[in-house]
Design an enzyme around this catalytic site. Structure first.
Site, PDB file in Angstrom:
ATOM      1  N   GLU A  99       0.848  -1.198   0.000  1.00 13.18           N
ATOM      2  CA  GLU A  99       0.000   0.000   0.000  1.00 13.18           C
ATOM      3  C   GLU A  99       0.881   1.245   0.000  1.00 13.18           C
ATOM      4  O   GLU A  99       1.976   1.245   0.557  1.00 13.18           O
ATOM      5  CB  GLU A  99      -0.900  -0.060   1.254  1.00 13.18           C
ATOM      6  CG  GLU A  99      -1.801   1.117   1.505  1.00 13.18           C
ATOM      7  CD  GLU A  99      -2.881   1.341   0.473  1.00 13.18           C
ATOM      8  OE1 GLU A  99      -2.533   1.592  -0.688  1.00 13.18           O
ATOM      9  OE2 GLU A  99      -4.069   1.307   0.852  1.00 13.18           O
ATOM     10  N   ASP A 103      -3.971   5.968   5.906  1.00 11.40           N
ATOM     11  CA  ASP A 103      -4.427   7.247   6.461  1.00 11.40           C
ATOM     12  C   ASP A 103      -5.497   6.948   7.518  1.00 11.40           C
ATOM     13  O   ASP A 103      -5.167   6.647   8.671  1.00 11.40           O
ATOM     14  CB  ASP A 103      -4.938   8.091   5.297  1.00 11.40           C
ATOM     15  CG  ASP A 103      -5.368   9.484   5.688  1.00 11.40           C
ATOM     16  OD1 ASP A 103      -5.021   9.918   6.801  1.00 11.40           O
ATOM     17  OD2 ASP A 103      -6.047  10.157   4.896  1.00 11.40           O
TER      18      ASP A 103
HETATM   19  P1  IMP Z   1      -7.409   5.551   4.048  1.00  9.72           P
HETATM   20  O1  IMP Z   1      -8.506   4.644   3.579  1.00  9.72           O
HETATM   21  O2  IMP Z   1      -7.936   6.831   4.597  1.00  9.72           O
HETATM   22  O3  IMP Z   1      -6.415   4.895   4.949  1.00  9.72           O
HETATM   23  O4  IMP Z   1      -6.628   6.014   2.768  1.00  9.72           O
HETATM   24  C1  IMP Z   1      -6.002   5.120   1.980  1.00  9.72           C
HETATM   25  C2  IMP Z   1      -5.826   5.648   0.569  1.00  9.72           C
HETATM   26  O5  IMP Z   1      -6.186   7.020   0.442  1.00  9.72           O
HETATM   27  C3  IMP Z   1      -4.385   5.546   0.207  1.00  9.72           C
HETATM   28  O6  IMP Z   1      -4.115   4.326  -0.380  1.00  9.72           O
HETATM   29  C4  IMP Z   1      -4.223   6.686  -0.750  1.00  9.72           C
HETATM   30  O7  IMP Z   1      -4.530   6.261  -2.050  1.00  9.72           O
HETATM   31  C5  IMP Z   1      -5.225   7.704  -0.302  1.00  9.72           C
HETATM   32  N1  IMP Z   1      -4.555   8.722   0.547  1.00  9.72           N
HETATM   33  C6  IMP Z   1      -4.473   8.769   1.885  1.00  9.72           C
HETATM   34  N2  IMP Z   1      -3.747   9.810   2.298  1.00  9.72           N
HETATM   35  C7  IMP Z   1      -3.358  10.444   1.183  1.00  9.72           C
HETATM   36  C8  IMP Z   1      -2.546  11.599   0.949  1.00  9.72           C
HETATM   37  O8  IMP Z   1      -2.019  12.256   1.854  1.00  9.72           O
HETATM   38  N3  IMP Z   1      -2.346  11.923  -0.349  1.00  9.72           N
HETATM   39  C9  IMP Z   1      -2.895  11.231  -1.394  1.00  9.72           C
HETATM   40  N4  IMP Z   1      -3.632  10.141  -1.223  1.00  9.72           N
HETATM   41  C10 IMP Z   1      -3.869   9.747   0.058  1.00  9.72           C
HETATM   42 MG    MG Z   2      -4.106   3.999  -2.610  1.00  9.35          MG
END
Ligand code: IMP
Ligand code: MG
Length: 197
Positions: A99, A103
């Site tokens: 991954e 986030d």
């Molecule tokens: P989560 O589901 O919030 O953990 O986010 C996961 C996905 O969101 C990652 O695989 C990224 O594709 C996208 N993402 C999370 N944070 C960022 C960031 O700071 N910049 C760009 N894409 C992000």
């Molecule tokens: Mg991603």
């Protein structure tokens, strides 16, 4: 609104991080049949670099695609699998999910649960970046590149509105009004226009 790119992690630092992760993976998966599952699209460059540093034979490389942020910088709160993979690619195999960034944890958690359903022999996670400040779902990262602050990251495969993936270094986006823009915003004519829109 102006968005400035602020440099965060250099290409040289990324290279050494990827090498370190490959050494850890080589050590742990000796004599096993490693299957990498890249999470699209953000992991494509990281995965491509990582596989070339891993020395043990890799049995297979698969990809899973989940819905992402779209053009917003804020997570939608749910992840949907939009491209899946054949169950036989997973069942009984040693799976390492790759991954770009964890986030809120929602995307990664969804991916891990989906893969767990197909009964892999083992299931671990390798993430280039961890942004723990915004975590909503706990996620165990077995192989981690770097931890970052609560910043919006771009570059090295990671996008904002599909842009900036091509950058070899990692940056964060800073939303900034330069003084000229701020000044213009205070002109009565601009305020009137803004009120109309
Ligand atoms: P989560 O589901 O919030 O953990 O986010 C996961 C996905 O969101 C990652 O695989 C990224 O594709 C996208 N993402 C999370 N944070 C960022 C960031 O700071 N910049 C760009 N894409 C992000
Ligand atoms: Mg991603």
């Amino acid at each position: 609104m102006n968005r400035n790119l602020v440099h965060l992690i250099s290409q040289a630092e990324i290279v050494s991080t990827v090498r370190r992760l490959a050494v850890e993976i080589d050590r742990d998966y000796q004599d096993r049949s490693l299957v990498l599952v890249g999470i699209l699209k953000g992991s494509f460059i990281f995965l491509a670099d990582l596989v070339r540093e891993i020395e043990i034979p890799i049995a297979n490389i698969e990809f899973l695609r989940l819905s992402s942020y779209g053009s917003s910088m804020v997570s939608s709160g749910e992840a949907k699998i939009t491209m899946n993979l054949p169950p036989k690619a997973i069942a009984g195999k040693d799976i390492l999910v790759v991954e770009d960034i964890v986030d809120t944890g929602i995307t990664t958690d969804t991916a891990l649960r989906y893969l767990q359903n197909y009964q892999p022999a083992s299931l671990r996670l390798c993430a280039l970046l961890d942004k723990p400040a915004r975590r909503q779902v706990p996620v165990k990262i077995d192989y981690l590149g770097s931890t970052v602050e609560d910043l919006f990251i771009v570059g090295y495969g990671i996008d904002f509105d599909q842009k900036y993936r091509q950058l070899p270094d990692i940056y964060y986006l800073e939303e900034e009004q330069d003084s000229e823009t701020a000044e213009k915003a205070n002109y009565p004519i601009n305020q009137a226009m803004a009120a109309k829109n």
